[in-house]
Design a protein around this motif. Sequence first.
Motif, PDB file in Angstrom:
ATOM      1  N   GLN A  98      -0.064 -12.346  -4.724  1.00  7.69           N
ATOM      2  CA  GLN A  98       0.029 -11.336  -3.662  1.00  7.69           C
ATOM      3  C   GLN A  98      -1.348 -11.243  -3.029  1.00  7.69           C
ATOM      4  OE1 GLN A  98       1.920  -7.775  -4.818  1.00  7.69           O
ATOM      5  NE2 GLN A  98       2.020  -6.974  -2.752  1.00  7.69           N
ATOM      6  N   SER A  99      -1.420 -11.468  -1.730  1.00  3.29           N
ATOM      7  CA  SER A  99      -2.709 -11.576  -1.047  1.00  3.29           C
ATOM      8  C   SER A  99      -3.437 -10.244  -0.919  1.00  3.29           C
ATOM      9  CB  SER A  99      -2.503 -12.192   0.343  1.00  3.29           C
ATOM     10  OG  SER A  99      -1.617 -11.389   1.101  1.00  3.29           O
ATOM     11  N   ALA A 100      -2.710  -9.135  -0.896  1.00  2.00           N
ATOM     12  CA  ALA A 100      -3.346  -7.822  -0.740  1.00  2.00           C
ATOM     13  C   ALA A 100      -2.536  -6.789  -1.502  1.00  2.00           C
ATOM     14  CB  ALA A 100      -3.412  -7.452   0.742  1.00  2.00           C
ATOM     15  N   ALA A 101      -3.170  -5.664  -1.743  1.00  2.00           N
ATOM     16  CA  ALA A 101      -2.471  -4.574  -2.403  1.00  2.00           C
ATOM     17  C   ALA A 101      -1.310  -4.104  -1.529  1.00  2.00           C
ATOM     18  CB  ALA A 101      -3.434  -3.417  -2.648  1.00  2.00           C
ATOM     19  N   SER A 102      -0.304  -3.548  -2.160  1.00  2.00           N
ATOM     20  CA  SER A 102       0.862  -3.084  -1.423  1.00  2.00           C
ATOM     21  C   SER A 102       0.474  -2.024  -0.406  1.00  2.00           C
ATOM     22  CB  SER A 102       1.885  -2.488  -2.388  1.00  2.00           C
ATOM     23  OG  SER A 102       2.916  -1.877  -1.670  1.00  2.00           O
ATOM     24  N   LYS A 103       1.038  -2.138   0.762  1.00  2.00           N
ATOM     25  CA  LYS A 103       0.813  -1.134   1.796  1.00  2.00           C
ATOM     26  C   LYS A 103       2.076  -0.336   2.051  1.00  2.00           C
ATOM     27  CE  LYS A 103      -2.705  -3.914   3.928  1.00  2.00           C
ATOM     28  NZ  LYS A 103      -3.915  -3.372   4.355  1.00  2.00           N
ATOM     29  N   LEU A 104       3.035  -0.431   1.107  1.00  2.00           N
ATOM     30  CA  LEU A 104       4.281   0.290   1.252  1.00  2.00           C
ATOM     31  C   LEU A 104       4.012   1.770   1.034  1.00  2.00           C
ATOM     32  CD1 LEU A 104       7.311  -0.035   1.740  1.00  2.00           C
ATOM     33  CD2 LEU A 104       7.599  -0.167  -0.720  1.00  2.00           C
ATOM     34  N   THR A 105       4.108   2.523   2.100  1.00  2.00           N
ATOM     35  CA  THR A 105       3.823   3.955   2.016  1.00  2.00           C
ATOM     36  C   THR A 105       5.012   4.690   1.429  1.00  2.00           C
ATOM     37  OG1 THR A 105       4.551   4.183   4.291  1.00  2.00           O
ATOM     38  CG2 THR A 105       2.191   3.970   3.935  1.00  2.00           C
ATOM     39  N   VAL A 106       4.722   5.612   0.540  1.00  2.00           N
ATOM     40  CA  VAL A 106       5.750   6.428  -0.080  1.00  2.00           C
ATOM     41  C   VAL A 106       5.470   7.864   0.306  1.00  2.00           C
ATOM     42  CG1 VAL A 106       6.750   7.178  -2.252  1.00  2.00           C
ATOM     43  CG2 VAL A 106       5.976   4.837  -2.000  1.00  2.00           C
ATOM     44  N   HIS A 107       6.468   8.537   0.832  1.00  2.00           N
ATOM     45  CA  HIS A 107       6.315   9.914   1.281  1.00  2.00           C
ATOM     46  C   HIS A 107       7.201  10.824   0.453  1.00  2.00           C
ATOM     47  CE1 HIS A 107       4.248   8.399   4.830  1.00  2.00           C
ATOM     48  NE2 HIS A 107       5.204   7.496   4.903  1.00  2.00           N
ATOM     49  N   SER A 108       6.732  12.017   0.221  1.00  2.00           N
ATOM     50  CA  SER A 108       7.543  12.992  -0.496  1.00  2.00           C
ATOM     51  C   SER A 108       8.724  13.395   0.365  1.00  2.00           C
ATOM     52  CB  SER A 108       6.718  14.236  -0.817  1.00  2.00           C
ATOM     53  OG  SER A 108       5.634  13.901  -1.636  1.00  2.00           O
ATOM     54  N   PRO A 109       9.890  13.565  -0.262  1.00  2.00           N
ATOM     55  CA  PRO A 109      11.045  14.034   0.515  1.00  2.00           C
ATOM     56  C   PRO A 109      10.772  15.422   1.104  1.00  2.00           C
ATOM     57  CG  PRO A 109      11.734  13.217  -1.617  1.00  2.00           C
ATOM     58  CD  PRO A 109      10.241  13.280  -1.631  1.00  2.00           C
ATOM     59  N   VAL A 110      11.253  15.635   2.292  1.00  2.00           N
ATOM     60  CA  VAL A 110      11.046  16.906   2.975  1.00  2.00           C
ATOM     61  C   VAL A 110      12.402  17.599   3.095  1.00  2.00           C
ATOM     62  CG1 VAL A 110      10.296  17.982   5.120  1.00  2.00           C
ATOM     63  CG2 VAL A 110       9.120  15.958   4.269  1.00  2.00           C
ATOM     64  N   ARG A 111      12.411  18.886   2.803  1.00  2.00           N
ATOM     65  CA  ARG A 111      13.636  19.666   2.941  1.00  2.00           C
ATOM     66  C   ARG A 111      13.471  20.644   4.088  1.00  2.00           C
ATOM     67  NH1 ARG A 111      14.418  20.806  -3.407  1.00  2.00           N
ATOM     68  NH2 ARG A 111      15.028  18.695  -3.924  1.00  2.00           N
ATOM     69  N   PRO A 112      14.493  20.778   4.918  1.00  2.00           N
ATOM     70  CA  PRO A 112      14.388  21.728   6.024  1.00  2.00           C
ATOM     71  C   PRO A 112      14.366  23.168   5.503  1.00  2.00           C
ATOM     72  CG  PRO A 112      16.564  20.733   5.958  1.00  2.00           C
ATOM     73  CD  PRO A 112      15.748  20.048   4.919  1.00  2.00           C
ATOM     74  N   LEU A 113      13.573  23.994   6.148  1.00  2.00           N
ATOM     75  CA  LEU A 113      13.478  25.417   5.813  1.00  2.00           C
ATOM     76  C   LEU A 113      13.948  26.242   6.997  1.00  2.00           C
ATOM     77  CD1 LEU A 113       9.909  25.611   4.228  1.00  2.00           C
ATOM     78  CD2 LEU A 113      12.090  25.671   3.026  1.00  2.00           C
ATOM     79  N   PRO A 114      14.614  27.361   6.718  1.00  2.00           N
ATOM     80  CA  PRO A 114      14.943  28.252   7.829  1.00  2.00           C
ATOM     81  C   PRO A 114      13.662  28.830   8.426  1.00  2.00           C
ATOM     82  CG  PRO A 114      16.102  28.895   5.811  1.00  2.00           C
ATOM     83  CD  PRO A 114      15.128  27.823   5.452  1.00  2.00           C
ATOM     84  N   LEU A 115      13.638  28.997   9.718  1.00  2.00           N
ATOM     85  CA  LEU A 115      12.461  29.529  10.392  1.00  2.00           C
ATOM     86  C   LEU A 115      12.070  30.896   9.843  1.00  2.00           C
ATOM     87  CD1 LEU A 115      10.375  28.924  12.516  1.00  2.00           C
ATOM     88  CD2 LEU A 115      11.874  29.901  14.239  1.00  2.00           C
ATOM     89  N   SER A 116      13.057  31.684   9.421  1.00  2.00           N
ATOM     90  CA  SER A 116      12.753  33.008   8.872  1.00  2.00           C
ATOM     91  C   SER A 116      11.873  32.917   7.624  1.00  2.00           C
ATOM     92  CB  SER A 116      14.043  33.760   8.551  1.00  2.00           C
ATOM     93  OG  SER A 116      14.802  33.057   7.583  1.00  2.00           O
ATOM     94  N   MET A 117      12.009  31.846   6.842  1.00  5.93           N
ATOM     95  CA  MET A 117      11.151  31.674   5.664  1.00  5.93           C
ATOM     96  C   MET A 117       9.721  31.317   6.072  1.00  5.93           C
ATOM     97  SD  MET A 117      13.489  29.803   2.807  1.00  5.93           S
ATOM     98  CE  MET A 117      12.206  29.916   1.566  1.00  5.93           C
ATOM     99  N   VAL A 118       9.596  30.570   7.136  1.00  7.99           N
ATOM    100  CA  VAL A 118       8.276  30.144   7.591  1.00  7.99           C
ATOM    101  C   VAL A 118       7.467  31.323   8.120  1.00  7.99           C
ATOM    102  CG1 VAL A 118       7.033  28.685   9.225  1.00  7.99           C
ATOM    103  CG2 VAL A 118       9.087  27.811   8.081  1.00  7.99           C
ATOM    104  N   ILE A 119       8.112  32.223   8.867  1.00  3.93           N
ATOM    105  CA  ILE A 119       7.390  33.348   9.463  1.00  3.93           C
ATOM    106  C   ILE A 119       7.406  34.587   8.579  1.00  3.93           C
ATOM    107  CG2 ILE A 119       7.729  32.524  11.809  1.00  3.93           C
ATOM    108  CD1 ILE A 119       9.953  34.585  12.127  1.00  3.93           C
ATOM    109  N   GLY A 120       8.102  34.499   7.426  1.00  4.94           N
ATOM    110  CA  GLY A 120       8.061  35.611   6.480  1.00  4.94           C
ATOM    111  C   GLY A 120       9.125  36.674   6.673  1.00  4.94           C
ATOM    112  N   LYS A 121      10.048  36.485   7.566  1.00  3.17           N
ATOM    113  CA  LYS A 121      11.127  37.458   7.764  1.00  3.17           C
ATOM    114  C   LYS A 121      12.329  37.034   6.922  1.00  3.17           C
ATOM    115  CE  LYS A 121       9.788  38.939  12.316  1.00  3.17           C
ATOM    116  NZ  LYS A 121      10.185  39.148  13.678  1.00  3.17           N
ATOM    117  N   GLY A 122      13.144  37.985   6.579  1.00  4.16           N
ATOM    118  CA  GLY A 122      14.341  37.683   5.812  1.00  4.16           C
ATOM    119  C   GLY A 122      14.146  37.829   4.324  1.00  4.16           C
TER     120      GLY A 122
END
Length: 92
Positions: free
Chosen positions: A65-89
Motif C-alpha cells: 500500500q503506497s500510502a496510509a488510508s485516506k478513507l474518512t470515517v464520520h460519526s453518525p449524525v441524528r437529527p434533533l428537533p429545533l426545540s432541543m437546540v434552542i432549549g424550548k420544550g
Amino acid sequence: MNDNETIVCRCEEVSYGQLKEAIENGACTSQELKMATRAGMGMCQGRVCRFPLETMVFEQEEGMQSAASKLTVHSPVRPLPLSMVIGKGRGE
C-alpha cells in the motif's frame, strides 16, 4: 451465490463485483473506491466495510500500500428537533 454478488457495504448495498469493477476502471485507493461506488458513505460511515475496502486496495497493489488510508470515517449524525437546540420544550 456468486462472489461478485456478495454485499460488502450493507448501508449502500455495494457488491464485491462493483468494487472489483471500480478497481479495474482505475480506483487505486480506498478513498477512490468510496467515491466511485459510495461504499463507506452509508449510515455506519464505513465502520463495517472499511477493512474489506482497504484489503481490496492492498491486494490490488500486490501487497504494497503506497500510502496510509485516506478513507474518512464520520460519526453518525441524528437529527434533533429545533426545540432541543434552542432549549424550548424541556420546561425552560
